[in-house]
Motif scaffolding. Sequence first.
Motif, mmCIF file in Angstrom:
data_model
loop_
_atom_site.group_PDB
_atom_site.id
_atom_site.type_symbol
_atom_site.label_atom_id
_atom_site.label_comp_id
_atom_site.label_asym_id
_atom_site.label_seq_id
_atom_site.Cartn_x
_atom_site.Cartn_y
_atom_site.Cartn_z
ATOM 1 N N ILE A 1 6.272 -4.379 4.538
ATOM 2 C CA ILE A 1 4.878 -3.996 4.785
ATOM 3 C C ILE A 1 3.939 -5.146 4.436
ATOM 4 C CG2 ILE A 1 3.016 -2.496 3.947
ATOM 5 C CD1 ILE A 1 5.163 -0.274 3.643
ATOM 6 N N PHE A 2 4.167 -5.778 3.285
ATOM 7 C CA PHE A 2 3.321 -6.902 2.868
ATOM 8 C C PHE A 2 3.408 -8.048 3.872
ATOM 9 C CE2 PHE A 2 2.676 -4.935 -1.222
ATOM 10 C CZ PHE A 2 1.519 -5.520 -1.705
ATOM 11 N N ARG A 3 4.620 -8.322 4.367
ATOM 12 C CA ARG A 3 4.806 -9.409 5.329
ATOM 13 C C ARG A 3 4.094 -9.123 6.645
ATOM 14 N NH1 ARG A 3 10.881 -9.771 4.622
ATOM 15 N NH2 ARG A 3 11.207 -11.363 3.062
ATOM 16 N N LYS A 4 4.369 -7.945 7.196
ATOM 17 C CA LYS A 4 3.938 -7.671 8.562
ATOM 18 C C LYS A 4 2.468 -7.280 8.670
ATOM 19 C CE LYS A 4 8.531 -6.692 10.258
ATOM 20 N NZ LYS A 4 9.520 -5.679 10.643
ATOM 21 N N LEU A 5 1.907 -6.735 7.614
ATOM 22 C CA LEU A 5 0.496 -6.346 7.652
ATOM 23 C C LEU A 5 -0.403 -7.319 6.900
ATOM 24 C CD1 LEU A 5 0.698 -2.464 7.216
ATOM 25 C CD2 LEU A 5 0.566 -3.787 9.313
ATOM 26 N N GLY A 6 0.192 -8.290 6.205
ATOM 27 C CA GLY A 6 -0.617 -9.275 5.484
ATOM 28 C C GLY A 6 -1.462 -8.671 4.393
ATOM 29 N N LEU A 7 -0.910 -7.727 3.632
ATOM 30 C CA LEU A 7 -1.688 -7.037 2.601
ATOM 31 C C LEU A 7 -1.964 -7.922 1.395
ATOM 32 C CD1 LEU A 7 0.082 -3.531 2.440
ATOM 33 C CD2 LEU A 7 -1.860 -4.215 3.843
ATOM 34 N N ARG A 8 -3.075 -7.654 0.720
ATOM 35 C CA ARG A 8 -3.368 -8.270 -0.587
ATOM 36 C C ARG A 8 -2.777 -7.416 -1.695
ATOM 37 N NH1 ARG A 8 -9.451 -9.552 -1.897
ATOM 38 N NH2 ARG A 8 -8.705 -11.353 -3.016
ATOM 39 N N GLN A 9 -2.965 -6.096 -1.558
ATOM 40 C CA GLN A 9 -2.457 -5.179 -2.574
ATOM 41 C C GLN A 9 -2.117 -3.848 -1.919
ATOM 42 O OE1 GLN A 9 -6.051 -6.161 -3.176
ATOM 43 N NE2 GLN A 9 -6.379 -4.593 -1.619
ATOM 44 N N CYS A 10 -1.334 -3.062 -2.638
ATOM 45 C CA CYS A 10 -0.900 -1.755 -2.153
ATOM 46 C C CYS A 10 -0.918 -0.810 -3.349
ATOM 47 C CB CYS A 10 0.506 -1.928 -1.572
ATOM 48 S SG CYS A 10 1.247 -0.422 -1.056
ATOM 49 N N LEU A 11 -1.516 0.363 -3.183
ATOM 50 C CA LEU A 11 -1.600 1.326 -4.285
ATOM 51 C C LEU A 11 -0.388 2.253 -4.270
ATOM 52 C CD1 LEU A 11 -5.386 2.187 -3.966
ATOM 53 C CD2 LEU A 11 -4.322 0.621 -5.580
ATOM 54 N N VAL A 12 0.089 2.607 -5.464
ATOM 55 C CA VAL A 12 1.261 3.476 -5.596
ATOM 56 C C VAL A 12 0.793 4.858 -6.050
ATOM 57 C CG1 VAL A 12 3.526 3.757 -6.686
ATOM 58 C CG2 VAL A 12 2.635 1.452 -6.228
ATOM 59 N N THR A 13 1.172 5.901 -5.309
ATOM 60 C CA THR A 13 0.739 7.261 -5.630
ATOM 61 C C THR A 13 1.940 8.214 -5.674
ATOM 62 O OG1 THR A 13 0.402 7.798 -3.294
ATOM 63 C CG2 THR A 13 -1.496 6.926 -4.496
ATOM 64 N N ARG A 14 1.704 9.375 -6.263
ATOM 65 C CA ARG A 14 2.666 10.481 -6.197
ATOM 66 C C ARG A 14 1.867 11.760 -5.996
ATOM 67 N NH1 ARG A 14 6.048 11.592 -11.359
ATOM 68 N NH2 ARG A 14 7.152 9.669 -10.792
ATOM 69 N N SER A 15 2.064 12.406 -4.874
ATOM 70 C CA SER A 15 1.322 13.631 -4.524
ATOM 71 C C SER A 15 -0.189 13.405 -4.568
ATOM 72 C CB SER A 15 1.701 14.768 -5.482
ATOM 73 O OG SER A 15 3.090 14.968 -5.487
ATOM 74 N N GLY A 16 -0.645 12.230 -4.117
ATOM 75 C CA GLY A 16 -2.072 11.917 -4.085
ATOM 76 C C GLY A 16 -2.633 11.412 -5.395
ATOM 77 N N ARG A 17 -1.832 11.416 -6.450
ATOM 78 C CA ARG A 17 -2.299 10.965 -7.766
ATOM 79 C C ARG A 17 -1.950 9.492 -7.952
ATOM 80 N NH1 ARG A 17 0.147 10.983 -12.839
ATOM 81 N NH2 ARG A 17 -1.351 10.996 -14.564
ATOM 82 N N LEU A 18 -2.919 8.699 -8.360
ATOM 83 C CA LEU A 18 -2.730 7.257 -8.514
ATOM 84 C C LEU A 18 -1.831 6.950 -9.710
ATOM 85 C CD1 LEU A 18 -3.614 4.368 -7.600
ATOM 86 C CD2 LEU A 18 -5.476 4.562 -9.251
ATOM 87 N N LEU A 19 -0.795 6.149 -9.458
ATOM 88 C CA LEU A 19 0.114 5.737 -10.542
ATOM 89 C C LEU A 19 -0.055 4.267 -10.911
ATOM 90 C CD1 LEU A 19 3.494 7.449 -9.549
ATOM 91 C CD2 LEU A 19 1.776 8.266 -11.162
ATOM 92 N N GLY A 20 -0.235 3.400 -9.893
ATOM 93 C CA GLY A 20 -0.312 1.970 -10.183
ATOM 94 C C GLY A 20 -0.664 1.168 -8.947
#
Length: 771
Positions: A727-746
Amino acid sequence: MDGDGASSTGATPSEEINGPGNLMDFLDEPFPDVSTYEDFHTIDWLREKSRDTDRHRKITTKSRESYWELIKGLLDAWSGWVVMLLIGMLTGTLAGVIDLAVDWMTDLKEGVCLSAFYYSHEQCCWTSNETTFDDRDKCPQWQKWAELMTGNSEGAGAYVLNYFLYISWALLFSFLAVSLVRVFAPYACGSGIPEIKTILSGFIIRGYLGKWTLLIKTVTLVLAVSSGLSLGKEGPLVHVACCCGNLFCSLFSKYSKNEGKRREVLSAAAAAGVSVAFGAPIGGVLFSLEEVSYYFPLKTLWRSFFAALVAAFTLRAINPFGNSRLVLFYVEYHTPWYMAELVPFILLGVFGGLWGTLFIRGNIAWCRRRKTTLLGKYPVLEVIVITGITAVLAFPNPYTRRSTSELISELFNDCGALESSQLCDYVNNPNMSRRVDDIPDRPAGPGVYTALWQLALALVFKIVITIFTFGMKIPSGLFIPSMAVGAIAGRIVGIAVEQMAYHHHDWIIFKNWCRPGADCVTPGLYAMVGAAACLGGVTRMTVSLVVIMFELTGGLEYIVPLMAAAVTSKWVADAFGKEGIYESHIQLNGYPYLDVRDEFTHRTLATDVMRPRRSEPPLAVLTQDSTTVEDVEALIKDTDYNGFPVVVSRESERLIGFVQRRDLTLAIKTARQKQDGVVSSSVVYFTEDTPQAAEACDPQPLKLRRILNLSPFTVTDHTPMETVVDIFRKLGLRQCLVTRSGRLLGIITKKDVLRHMAQMMNQDPESIMFN
């Protein structure tokens, strides 16, 4: 780059910022520097793409309102082609000027033209009426320094004086080059291709493609190549072309205000750079696609082709080589190749792969030593010492004394009846009566054996000295020195095969295709194949390399030998390490570059890589309606993160969106200046509607919905890292948020991904230096 419905920051210009009434909508007009990036940071491709889509939609809507707006829309559509035209013309002009200046200054080390001091040796003698075809390198108008100063052209005294002046000129040129780079443009050193690759992947290096860098790189490139160092001008010409691209981008807001669009132009500029470096327009487009570009849509392919074409036309109009060709190496061979010759061609491919591995390891080890020891503190001294050693060792050997381009040209040449080169000193059959271009194989004369010894010494010299030269604080390309190593090795192998075929034509391998009195082996072809093999071993190019080589030489029917050597070279080199020289230098410099060719095969999950870790403090977040301006400013002051997630509340941690640090800083600063009533205790709202009670109270609230990215890219904590890396390679992202059931984890940043990949490959994760 297209994303899955991601909207960009500032994507809805019509949206109100601070609500109705007396609150000032200070963000209705974009304020300066919004959506720009800090130096040494990565751009957000999704955001840039979305901003350009919105801009295009606005132009399309307006163009229906009046003819004037329609004309403006057409001009906007044509601006891309105008930029390509300007890039091609300027790049071609600069390349022609560099070629002419290098020819003159290289010959200046040995002598001067009395009729016109600005003529090179060849120009001087071709304009002379007293030049004969046999002695076309000799004419009264061209005098070596010893002859000019003492009147003697022969003898030990003249040789020593010429030797001393050759070294003096070389030292002067290299000293001027390194001094100009040090004082005026530190970014003008090196090849530039590793940095161009990193910039095209979305990294910001301010000043690397600036006007000063363009000017100093152009001047010092001439000085560095003329000094006789084992380097070329082809790689740096890509940097020069990208500087031209960046220069013209600043004239059009479409490109100057959008980093994603700017990179499309730079990809096309890189193609124009290779086009003029080798006289290979198609090879230039393929080089940009295969080697340097990170994002290469079809539209960029067409524009790259146009820019490369214009650049080649411009160079052809200048005609720097005086032969109506785009390149110095154009050759015409008159003999086909035979299947049995694939064996030596493949062996040359093996040699190219081994040389590539040796060079990369040796050069990276030396560059690492330069970075970590006192050596790096004395770049001027290093350049002077390497130039002195190169000049002292190069002068006695005629094959290392001349410019590397001329050497390669001679090694590629076929031996015709009119060739005066030492490599063509064959024993002639006096009874031979054939067409000039069909000379049979003959036994080698004493000149060929002398040339073989000199070439063997030149090969060892080039192999060793190039390792120490590439990476010094002057412009230094790698294409020509690599090709020279391969061309020397190839010519030696070619002469060996030719003599074996002549003396042992009754052997089974020669019987079918090499009869006595036939012209069946072309040593120049072996030099061409060797050059391709060594260049491929160092850079790991394949398709673009083969196309560049046949455009460079005109040897269209020799594609199969070139392909066989290039593929073998890549296989052998890859067996010792996947990275080419440019990727190795990117890694050495710690640039955040995710190579598309790297494979991630480890079974780790997003939760293993995300921040914060268990031992670290909780994630720094903003809430949608309970954070004050003072809280935001304190968070910005106490942290150095690129941005902050926005959540409903600290208790629920439900994700709302993501806001960039720079946009937040600028928004608050602008609000304090332009809006009355915004103080430290003002509440910051990231919601659609501000509560009525909040608007009526004092101090007044600050609404920053517009700078909030409502669709940041998210993954779950159990997403495999293989998918995250992709995903980082193909979309050129700076950052990506990690969630579980809509709740932010990291959060996972590009730097975290690179560190994790380095860790998995048992490398130092702290070598990734930038954001």
